[in-house]
Design a protein around this motif. Structure first.
Motif, mmCIF file in Angstrom:
data_model
loop_
_atom_site.group_PDB
_atom_site.id
_atom_site.type_symbol
_atom_site.label_atom_id
_atom_site.label_comp_id
_atom_site.label_asym_id
_atom_site.label_seq_id
_atom_site.Cartn_x
_atom_site.Cartn_y
_atom_site.Cartn_z
ATOM 1 N N UNK A 1 -130.298 -18.008 75.270
ATOM 2 C CA UNK A 1 -131.317 -18.494 76.209
ATOM 3 C C UNK A 1 -132.224 -19.538 75.546
ATOM 4 N N UNK A 2 -132.315 -20.728 76.112
ATOM 5 C CA UNK A 2 -133.156 -21.782 75.527
ATOM 6 C C UNK A 2 -134.617 -21.602 75.928
ATOM 7 N N UNK A 3 -135.241 -20.557 75.428
ATOM 8 C CA UNK A 3 -136.562 -20.151 75.919
ATOM 9 C C UNK A 3 -137.631 -21.223 75.696
ATOM 10 N N UNK A 4 -137.434 -22.097 74.720
ATOM 11 C CA UNK A 4 -138.422 -23.135 74.458
ATOM 12 C C UNK A 4 -138.230 -24.400 75.271
ATOM 13 N N UNK A 5 -137.155 -24.468 76.043
ATOM 14 C CA UNK A 5 -136.845 -25.673 76.805
ATOM 15 C C UNK A 5 -137.648 -25.679 78.091
ATOM 16 N N UNK A 6 -138.373 -26.751 78.348
ATOM 17 C CA UNK A 6 -139.282 -26.784 79.496
ATOM 18 C C UNK A 6 -138.543 -26.617 80.821
ATOM 19 N N UNK A 7 -137.311 -27.082 80.896
ATOM 20 C CA UNK A 7 -136.557 -26.935 82.143
ATOM 21 C C UNK A 7 -136.120 -25.503 82.397
ATOM 22 N N UNK A 8 -136.073 -24.694 81.350
ATOM 23 C CA UNK A 8 -135.625 -23.307 81.465
ATOM 24 C C UNK A 8 -136.777 -22.349 81.765
ATOM 25 N N UNK A 9 -137.983 -22.776 81.480
ATOM 26 C CA UNK A 9 -139.133 -21.906 81.651
ATOM 27 C C UNK A 9 -139.422 -21.638 83.130
ATOM 28 N N UNK A 10 -140.093 -20.522 83.422
ATOM 29 C CA UNK A 10 -140.499 -20.270 84.807
ATOM 30 C C UNK A 10 -141.375 -21.396 85.338
ATOM 31 N N UNK B 1 -118.445 -21.884 86.032
ATOM 32 C CA UNK B 1 -119.895 -21.805 86.234
ATOM 33 C C UNK B 1 -120.516 -20.499 85.751
ATOM 34 N N UNK B 2 -119.849 -19.385 85.988
ATOM 35 C CA UNK B 2 -120.445 -18.117 85.578
ATOM 36 C C UNK B 2 -120.493 -17.974 84.062
ATOM 37 N N UNK B 3 -119.509 -18.533 83.361
ATOM 38 C CA UNK B 3 -119.559 -18.524 81.896
ATOM 39 C C UNK B 3 -120.781 -19.301 81.397
ATOM 40 N N UNK B 4 -121.033 -20.437 82.024
ATOM 41 C CA UNK B 4 -122.198 -21.245 81.647
ATOM 42 C C UNK B 4 -123.488 -20.488 81.939
ATOM 43 N N UNK B 5 -123.565 -19.874 83.096
ATOM 44 C CA UNK B 5 -124.765 -19.138 83.468
ATOM 45 C C UNK B 5 -125.004 -17.967 82.521
ATOM 46 N N UNK B 6 -123.946 -17.260 82.159
ATOM 47 C CA UNK B 6 -124.092 -16.149 81.223
ATOM 48 C C UNK B 6 -124.513 -16.633 79.836
ATOM 49 N N UNK B 7 -124.007 -17.790 79.443
ATOM 50 C CA UNK B 7 -124.399 -18.343 78.144
ATOM 51 C C UNK B 7 -125.907 -18.556 78.086
ATOM 52 N N UNK B 8 -126.464 -19.197 79.108
ATOM 53 C CA UNK B 8 -127.892 -19.492 79.109
ATOM 54 C C UNK B 8 -128.751 -18.242 79.322
ATOM 55 N N UNK B 9 -128.219 -17.256 80.021
ATOM 56 C CA UNK B 9 -129.009 -16.053 80.289
ATOM 57 C C UNK B 9 -128.896 -15.005 79.189
ATOM 58 N N UNK B 10 -127.697 -14.846 78.625
ATOM 59 C CA UNK B 10 -127.457 -13.727 77.723
ATOM 60 C C UNK B 10 -127.172 -14.143 76.282
ATOM 61 N N UNK B 11 -126.359 -15.179 76.091
ATOM 62 C CA UNK B 11 -125.892 -15.524 74.747
ATOM 63 C C UNK B 11 -126.914 -16.329 73.966
#
Length: 212
Positions: free
Chosen positions: A119-128, A107-117
């Motif tokens: 980040x899918x900034x244009x994905x609506x689910x990822x946005x604030x 899980x932490x590898x996945x979380x780091x991928x999305x946060x650091x490696x």
């Protein structure tokens, strides 16, 4: 998103906050002139081509405002559900890798991928979450009320009373499977989520442990 002219409300469907359960319950009360945009489980589109062309139903309140007009938009009760950003991010990661074991094994590898490696900034689910509820100025909250996933049924009951419709027990729809969100975090991950979703934490009153 749902726009109900019968009951004069607008439901903004913030992703990963139980929106499909809320949609199901609200549909029982929609009139023939009410409209909904959604692309999962049910395929419905708004009558406005520019919005209908968006393939999901997680539309911002500011996007529908011009189509309703200022008087209607101001007069309708606008609401959404929000969730602790730390819990929501875990749910996002589990959802994006659903159907496999990668998140549950690393899980932490996945979380780091999305946060650091990557980040899918244009994905609506990822946005604030605030991105769907704030005006274009980034400061003015357009929703009149927010329910909380942490008190989902009680929040829904209160919102129904405000709208003037009977409530019912919410179903569990499209839920992801994971443990308590706190066990997935180390300090760098806490800091990264706090930075990325700082506006949600401040606006909706959350911290790592829950509602402040």
């Amino acid at each position: 998103m749902i726009v109900s002219h019968r009951h004069r409300f607008i439901f903004a469907a913030v992703p990963k906050t139980g929106t499909h359960a809320v949609r199901q319950a609200l549909r029982d009360h929609l009139g023939p002139d009410d409209c909904e945009q959604v692309g999962l489980f049910v395929d419905k589109r708004f009558p406005w081509p520019k919005l209908a062309a968006i393939r999901h139903g997680h539309l911002a309140l500011r996007d529908v405002r011009p189509y309703l007009g200022e008087e209607t938009f101001a007069g309708y009760f606008k609401f959404a559900f929000v969730r602790n950003p730390f819990a929501r991010f875990v749910s996002y990661c589990a959802f994006m890798l659903r159907g496999g074991d990668t998140f549950h094994q690393r899980p932490q590898d996945v979380m780091r991928h999305f946060l650091f490696t990557d980040p899918p900034v244009g994905h609506v689910l990822f946005q604030p979450q605030a991105a769907l509820l704030l005006d274009a100025d980034g400061r003015t909250l357009l929703s009149d009320a927010v329910g909380r996933v942490e008190t989902m049924q009680a929040s829904f009951d209160a919102l129904c009373a405000r709208i003037g419709i009977p409530s019912r027990r919410l179903d569990q729809v499209n839920a992801t499977v994971h443990d308590d969100y706190r066990r997935y975090y180390d300090q760098p991950l806490i800091d990264a989520v706090a930075q990325r979703y700082a506006v949600d934490l401040a606006l909706f009153g959350y911290d790592f442990d829950g509602v402040r």
